[in-house]
Design a protein around this motif. Structure first.
Motif, PDB file in Angstrom:
ATOM      1  N   THR A   1       0.824  -1.216   0.000  1.00  0.00           N
ATOM      2  CA  THR A   1       0.000   0.000   0.000  1.00  0.00           C
ATOM      3  C   THR A   1       0.859   1.268   0.000  1.00  0.00           C
ATOM      4  O   THR A   1       0.346   2.360   0.252  1.00  0.00           O
TER       5      THR A   1
ATOM      6  N   THR B   1     -12.779 -13.033  -3.848  1.00  0.00           N
ATOM      7  CA  THR B   1     -12.886 -13.820  -2.613  1.00  0.00           C
ATOM      8  C   THR B   1     -13.315 -15.261  -2.874  1.00  0.00           C
ATOM      9  O   THR B   1     -13.188 -16.106  -1.990  1.00  0.00           O
TER      10      THR B   1
ATOM     11  N   ASN C   1     -14.798  -8.465  -3.680  1.00  0.00           N
ATOM     12  CA  ASN C   1     -13.432  -8.501  -4.221  1.00  0.00           C
ATOM     13  C   ASN C   1     -12.399  -7.989  -3.219  1.00  0.00           C
ATOM     14  O   ASN C   1     -11.275  -7.625  -3.595  1.00  0.00           O
ATOM     15  N   GLN C   2     -12.777  -7.980  -1.933  1.00  0.00           N
ATOM     16  CA  GLN C   2     -11.886  -7.546  -0.852  1.00  0.00           C
ATOM     17  C   GLN C   2     -10.533  -8.255  -0.961  1.00  0.00           C
ATOM     18  O   GLN C   2     -10.481  -9.458  -1.192  1.00  0.00           O
ATOM     19  N   GLY C   3      -9.471  -7.485  -0.811  1.00  0.00           N
ATOM     20  CA  GLY C   3      -8.129  -8.062  -0.839  1.00  0.00           C
ATOM     21  C   GLY C   3      -7.414  -7.891  -2.164  1.00  0.00           C
ATOM     22  O   GLY C   3      -6.200  -8.057  -2.240  1.00  0.00           O
ATOM     23  N   LEU C   4      -8.137  -7.562  -3.206  1.00  0.00           N
ATOM     24  CA  LEU C   4      -7.532  -7.373  -4.528  1.00  0.00           C
ATOM     25  C   LEU C   4      -7.146  -5.909  -4.706  1.00  0.00           C
ATOM     26  O   LEU C   4      -7.946  -5.014  -4.433  1.00  0.00           O
TER      27      LEU C   4
ATOM     28  N   PHE D   1     -13.228  -3.678  -2.461  1.00  0.00           N
ATOM     29  CA  PHE D   1     -13.834  -4.165  -1.230  1.00  0.00           C
ATOM     30  C   PHE D   1     -15.092  -4.924  -1.601  1.00  0.00           C
ATOM     31  O   PHE D   1     -15.324  -5.213  -2.775  1.00  0.00           O
TER      32      PHE D   1
ATOM     33  N   LYS E   1     -14.948  -0.070  -5.153  1.00  0.00           N
ATOM     34  CA  LYS E   1     -13.517   0.127  -4.960  1.00  0.00           C
ATOM     35  C   LYS E   1     -13.219   1.587  -4.674  1.00  0.00           C
ATOM     36  O   LYS E   1     -14.041   2.464  -4.938  1.00  0.00           O
TER      37      LYS E   1
ATOM     38  N   LEU F   1      -0.863 -13.474  -5.500  1.00  0.00           N
ATOM     39  CA  LEU F   1      -0.511 -12.105  -5.125  1.00  0.00           C
ATOM     40  C   LEU F   1       0.928 -11.878  -5.257  1.00  0.00           C
ATOM     41  O   LEU F   1       1.844 -12.254  -5.369  1.00  0.00           O
TER      42      LEU F   1
ATOM     43  N   ILE G   1      -5.320 -17.802  -4.720  1.00  0.00           N
ATOM     44  CA  ILE G   1      -5.240 -16.375  -4.963  1.00  0.00           C
ATOM     45  C   ILE G   1      -3.789 -15.970  -5.198  1.00  0.00           C
ATOM     46  O   ILE G   1      -2.970 -16.053  -4.284  1.00  0.00           O
TER      47      ILE G   1
END
Length: 160
Positions: free
Chosen positions: A13, A153, A109-112, A106, A88, A160, A158
């Motif tokens: 972030t 989700t 699709n939270q976490g992307l 969020f 988002k 990353l 997943i």
């Protein structure tokens, strides 16, 4: 009306410290066929309707037509959209003469976190910030239209 863009996963972030602006986006789709999508979007306090066409082989270039519409009309059209809206926060980050748009998703699709950069030509050079990860340009599962049908989700492995 050609859009040339590349898309990347984001590894941290840290981009938030570099952002000039951020705003909320809510969007839905009247059509989610990857060859022709019709999107309704509310970005901040402004409504938009967008039509996107099929991409080229690399996924970097595709037809895009977009028009601003009154936000109350966008709200009514969102009610007509298929199930699976996208929510988002978008951050705009200048990097040299380019601008990255980083979307923090969020809801389903939270976490992307995805970053996009628009270019004037496919092979244009640009500086890659430290927080930029794996390129996912052309990978249709990262298209917003596909995320509305198969949210992040729900993915089993997943990446990353």
């Amino acid at each position: 009306m050609q859009e040339i863009e590349r898309k990347f996963l984001v590894t941290s972030t840290a981009f938030k410290k570099e952002a000039l602006t951020s705003y909320r986006i809510e969007q839905g789709f009247l059509n989610t066929d990857p060859d022709r999508t019709v999107r309704i979007r509310i970005k901040g306090n402004t409504g938009f309707i967008t039509v996107k066409g099929i991409g080229n082989a690399s996924g970097t270039t595709r037809f895009e037509w977009e028009r601003e519409i009154p936000v109350n009309e966008a709200e009514q059209l969102l009610d007509l959209c298929k199930a699976g809206s996208i929510e988002k926060i978008r951050y705009e980050i200048p990097v040299n003469q380019h601008r990255f748009e980083v979307d923090v998703f969020f809801g389903a699709n939270q976490g992307l976190i995805l970053a996009e950069i628009e270019l004037t030509e496919e092979n244009e050079c640009f500086k890659k910030p430290n927080w930029l990860g794996k390129e996912v340009t052309g990978d249709k599962k990262y298209y917003n239209s596909q995320l509305s049908k198969n949210p992040f989700t729900n993915w089993k492995n997943i990446p990353l």
